[in-house]
Design a protein around this motif. Structure first.
Motif, PDB file in Angstrom:
ATOM      1  N   GLN A 496       0.928  -0.973   0.223  1.00 21.48           N
ATOM      2  CA  GLN A 496      -0.206  -0.342  -0.123  1.00 21.48           C
ATOM      3  C   GLN A 496       0.685   1.214  -0.161  1.00 21.48           C
ATOM      4  O   GLN A 496       1.665   1.332   0.343  1.00 21.48           O
ATOM      5  CB  GLN A 496      -1.512  -0.036   1.320  1.00 21.48           C
ATOM      6  N   TYR A 554      -6.720  -3.993  -0.624  1.00 21.29           N
ATOM      7  CA  TYR A 554      -6.575  -4.745   0.163  1.00 21.29           C
ATOM      8  C   TYR A 554      -6.888  -6.144  -0.148  1.00 21.29           C
ATOM      9  O   TYR A 554      -7.851  -6.286  -1.576  1.00 21.29           O
ATOM     10  CB  TYR A 554      -6.953  -4.686   2.304  1.00 21.29           C
ATOM     11  N   TYR A 577      -1.600  -7.738  -1.079  1.00 25.01           N
ATOM     12  CA  TYR A 577      -1.011  -6.500  -0.366  1.00 25.01           C
ATOM     13  C   TYR A 577      -0.786  -7.357   0.947  1.00 25.01           C
ATOM     14  O   TYR A 577      -0.412  -6.648   1.986  1.00 25.01           O
ATOM     15  CB  TYR A 577      -2.137  -5.823  -0.041  1.00 25.01           C
ATOM     16  N   ASP A 578      -0.526  -8.351   1.321  1.00 29.81           N
ATOM     17  CA  ASP A 578      -0.243  -9.136   2.662  1.00 29.81           C
ATOM     18  C   ASP A 578      -0.903  -8.662   4.126  1.00 29.81           C
ATOM     19  O   ASP A 578      -0.641  -9.010   4.600  1.00 29.81           O
ATOM     20  CB  ASP A 578       1.410  -8.936   2.676  1.00 29.81           C
ATOM     21  N   THR A 579      -2.078  -9.245   3.247  1.00 28.47           N
ATOM     22  CA  THR A 579      -3.425  -8.153   4.557  1.00 28.47           C
ATOM     23  C   THR A 579      -3.866  -9.647   5.130  1.00 28.47           C
ATOM     24  O   THR A 579      -4.337 -10.213   4.931  1.00 28.47           O
ATOM     25  CB  THR A 579      -3.685  -7.219   4.082  1.00 28.47           C
TER      26      THR A 579
END
Length: 775
Positions: A496, A554, A577-579
């Motif tokens: 982000q 996200y 987004y590795d969320t």
């Protein structure tokens, strides 16, 4: 400062970070008008080509209904699955919460048989979009429809609009189509008249070019793979819209919902005004010849003439057919006709330019980063002297603020002059107007698209560069990026607040429409700071296209080639987004989305001849293959073998198995059972090489090849030599060496997709003829 202001405008327009939008995603939609739809997906018989087959419909029709919204509304769409298999719906081009994007198992639950799922999201944009199933190949079977979103404030002047959904239709089950591609059956090319048998190649003086392609393990230039009996406009081969009155200005909203077909769009009468691409307005431009890639949308404004009705024609890129519509009343004003592309001429051009092709679709070490070496080795390289003629008209573009890479390797192949030749063309219909100069590469780029506002990002934003070489193997129909299919790779991490710049370098002979879910990206072109925003970009053969987007989302988003059979063959990635994953997705493992690209496909063939019977069965996924072969001669000679193969990379596989054959000629009383192991290799010039050794330490080499010499008629041959040095064998009469030679040759004439006439000679079984049946 102006770039910062422009950037903020882009954020507001593309991400919907207005207060009401943010509130709606949190469940507060009290101040938003709600628009509701119910969609039902079911299997039913459909008759499009005069033959009833089982298709998949949305609310009983193909395509499904048009969903109309106004920007700022809240969409509530309930989808019910009445089929016996699970399904899904992806909202193509819409900016929405990750959970409702519609990729089953990745970010949205699949819709199980008999169940419903309700998608909810705020409409943040306006324009022309569409929806389709993202489960297996269901889109090909009919699960797609259009979306029209009116802006809050109308900026374009027109009286009414008409949605035109273009698609391709097959009477075969889509999974059978893919299986046919996997087995490399030439029937599709023969059926649609795009095959290039050796007699035509020689007649055109292109034998040298053909050898150049064979050397690089390619049969020839390729444009499209699947035979379609019909191309459709709003579900029919042709449509008539007589209710439009003279003088009316019509906004035509084109959506290419095809599974694997690009279309050339041409219009009768005056040149139409192109006003929008992928849903977003562009600087209007008059344009009467546009290649619309799969999954793209284009909007044109036309005026109905005083006397006559306009033809709007969409011709398949490979020239194998077209679909059209007529608007207005009176005498037909025909659309220009695009000539069929000259595939042999393209082969000659590429050979003249000494182009190096054939980047691997399946690497030996998938975990090793070799993308830059791959680009250097297989990128667009041309012999300077040989390539000068072909390079006529080539352009370099100075892209302001692009900073994507040195421009020396980003030549626009779309500007190359094609060699003149006698390209095959069908006879024109009465009233048709010819259009010259159109071919596979003719004048294609996105320079005609200019954004109505600046799209550049602030210079101080961090930038992550990603190189994705687009790679494929037509012989096995495996498609990948950087030589790695999605089943063998990890996610691409997106941050982000960061700009991701992707260089899409096409190392194949086919166009690829690359689509990123949940985002719009800049397509860098000659318009620099006004480069257009799109959600789908066409990457032409042996070209490089640069796109970039700002990370403001996200979750996990799918990125893939929108030729469905390429996506199912492995040309896809997940941008993450590795969320934290949405807890509602816990019962649905992400691995399922990659498993469907690595399925096993099984096919076989039986030869029923006067001197012998043969059976061959293959079952394969991307890396693994099982084989069963058996030959029985009526003179009491036989051989059978079961083996397992592991592909090390595209053209090399190791194997092991068990072989059974009679040890005494013309006698089945004594059978020999041996274990075998070795290497199988597809050599340059497309020879299949088998090098092995058995448990009696006897080496054997075999080589075979098949060549189409006339339309439908192929010649084939096989030679095998086995040596026994007596390492294990006890010879009699002081003999210390024996050898055995097997060879065969023959002709095959294709009668249909699954049946051929066969004539052959085998030194074990003799001469004869019969039928070859495929299943």
């Amino acid at each position: 400062m102006k770039y910062v202001i422009s950037f903020l405008i882009i954020l507001l327009h593309l991400t919907g970070l207005l207060a009401q939008t943010k509130a709606s995603e949190e469940g507060n939609i009290d101040n938003l008008p709600v628009r509701q739809y119910e969609l039902t997906i079911e299997q039913k018989g459909v008759n499009i080509t005069g033959k009833e087959v089982m298709g998949m419909t949305v609310n009983g029709s193909i395509p499904g209904p048009t969903l109309r919204f106004t920007e700022g509304e809240y969409a509530v769409i309930k989808v019910t699955n009445l089929m016996e298999v699970e399904t899904s719906v992806h909202w193509h081009g819409l900016l929405l919460p990750n959970f409702y994007d519609g990729v089953p198992y990745l970010n949205t639950p699949p819709i199980k048989p008999g169940e419903s799922f309700t998608y909810e999201y705020t409409i943040k944009q306006s324009g022309t979009y569409w929806y389709h199933s993202h489960t297996m190949l269901q889109e090909q079977a009919g699960v797609y429809g259009s979306i029209v979103i009116e802006p809050k404030e109308k900026k374009l002047e027109y009286d009414t609009d008409l949605v035109i959904v273009l698609s391709d239709w097959t009477n075969d089950k889509p999974m059978q189509v893919l299986r046919n591609l996997k087995r490399r059956n030439e029937w599709f090319g023969i059926k649609k008249g795009t095959a290039t048998p050796l007699n035509q190649v020689i007649a055109r003086g292109a034998l040298g070019a053909q050898f150049n392609f064979w050397k690089q393990r390619m049969e020839g230039a390729d444009i499209a793979d699947v035979y379609y009996p019909a191309f459709l406009t709003n579900g029919q081969p042709s449509q008539d819209y007589p209710d439009f009155e003279a003088g009316e200005r019509i906004r035509l909203r084109f959506i290419n919902a095809a599974a694997s077909t690009y279309f050339w769009l041409t219009f009768g009468g005056e040149d139409p005004l192109l006003v929008a691409a992928d849903g977003l307005n562009v600087v209007p431009v008059n344009r009467n010849k546009t290649l619309i890639a799969i999954a793209e949308t284009y909007d044109f404004i036309i005026t109905i003439p005083e006397n006559g009705k306009l033809e709007v024609r969409a011709m398949a890129q490979d020239g194998s057919g077209f679909t059209n519509s007529f608007l207005g009343k009176g005498e037909v004003i025909p659309a220009p006709v695009v000539p069929r592309p000259d595939k042999i001429g393209m082969m000659k051009m590429m050979a003249q330019m000494d182009m190096k092709m054939g980047a691997p679709a399946l690497k030996y070490r998938p975990g090793m980063d070799e993308r830059f070496e791959m680009k250097e080795t297989y990128g667009m390289q041309m012999n300077a002297e040989k390539g000068m003629k072909g390079m006529a008209g080539m352009k370099h573009h100075d892209n302001k603020k692009a900073a994507e890479a040195p421009q020396k390797d980003s030549m626009q192949m779309g500007q190359m002059d094609m060699p003149k030749g006698d390209a095959p063309m069908r006879e024109m219909e009465a009233g048709e107007v010819p259009m010259t100069g159109m071919s596979m590469y003719s004048e294609f780029n996105y320079d005609y698209l200019r954004s109505t506002a600046e799209t550049v990002f602030p210079e101080d934003l961090p930038v992550k560069e990603v190189l994705l070489n687009l790679t494929g193997n037509m012989n096995r129909y495996v498609w990948s990026m950087n030589g790695v299919p999605i089943s063998e790779t990890d996610e691409i991490k997106i941050a982000q607040g960061e700009v991701t710049r992707i260089r899409l370098n096409n190392l194949t002979m086919m166009h690829h429409p690359m689509h990123l879910h949940g985002h719009f990206f800049r397509v860098i072109n000659k318009n620099g700071s006004h480069s257009p925003l799109k959600h789908t970009v066409n990457v032409p053969p042996m070209q490089e296209v640069t796109i970039e987007f700002y990370g403001n989302e996200y979750g996990d988003w799918f990125f893939h080639c929108h030729i469905l059979y390429h996506m199912m063959g492995g040309m896809a990635r997940v941008f993450s987004y590795d969320t934290p994953r949405d807890e509602r997705m816990e019962p649905f493992p992400t691995e399922e989305i990659t498993k469907e690209t690595d399925l096993f496909y099984t096919w076989g063939m039986v030869d029923l001849a006067s001197q012998m019977t043969a059976l061959n069965v293959t079952s394969a996924n991307i890396r693994n293959q099982f084989n069963l072969s058996a030959e029985f001669g009526y003179n009491n000679n036989m051989e059978a073998e079961v083996s397992y193969e592991r592909y090390l990379y595209d053209y090399v596989r190791v194997f092991g198995g068990v072989n059974v054959e009679n040890t005494i000629p013309d006698n089945l009383d004594s059978l020999s059972i041996t274990a075998v192991a070795g290497l199988r290799f597809l050599t340059p010039y497309l020879f299949n090489l088998d090098v092995r050794i058995d448990d009696r330490l006897r080496p054997r080499i075999g080589i075979g090849r098949s060549v189409m010499i006339f339309p439908r008629l192929s010649v084939f041959g096989y030679y095998e030599y086995q040596a026994d040095f007596g390492v294990i064998t006890d010879f009699e009469n002081q003999v210390n060496y024996e050898s055995e030679t097997v060879w065969s040759a023959g002709l095959e004439y294709l009668l249909g997709k699954n049946i051929s006439l066969l004539a052959s000679y085998d030194n074990r079984f003799g001469a004869g003829g019969g039928l070859s049946l495929r299943f």
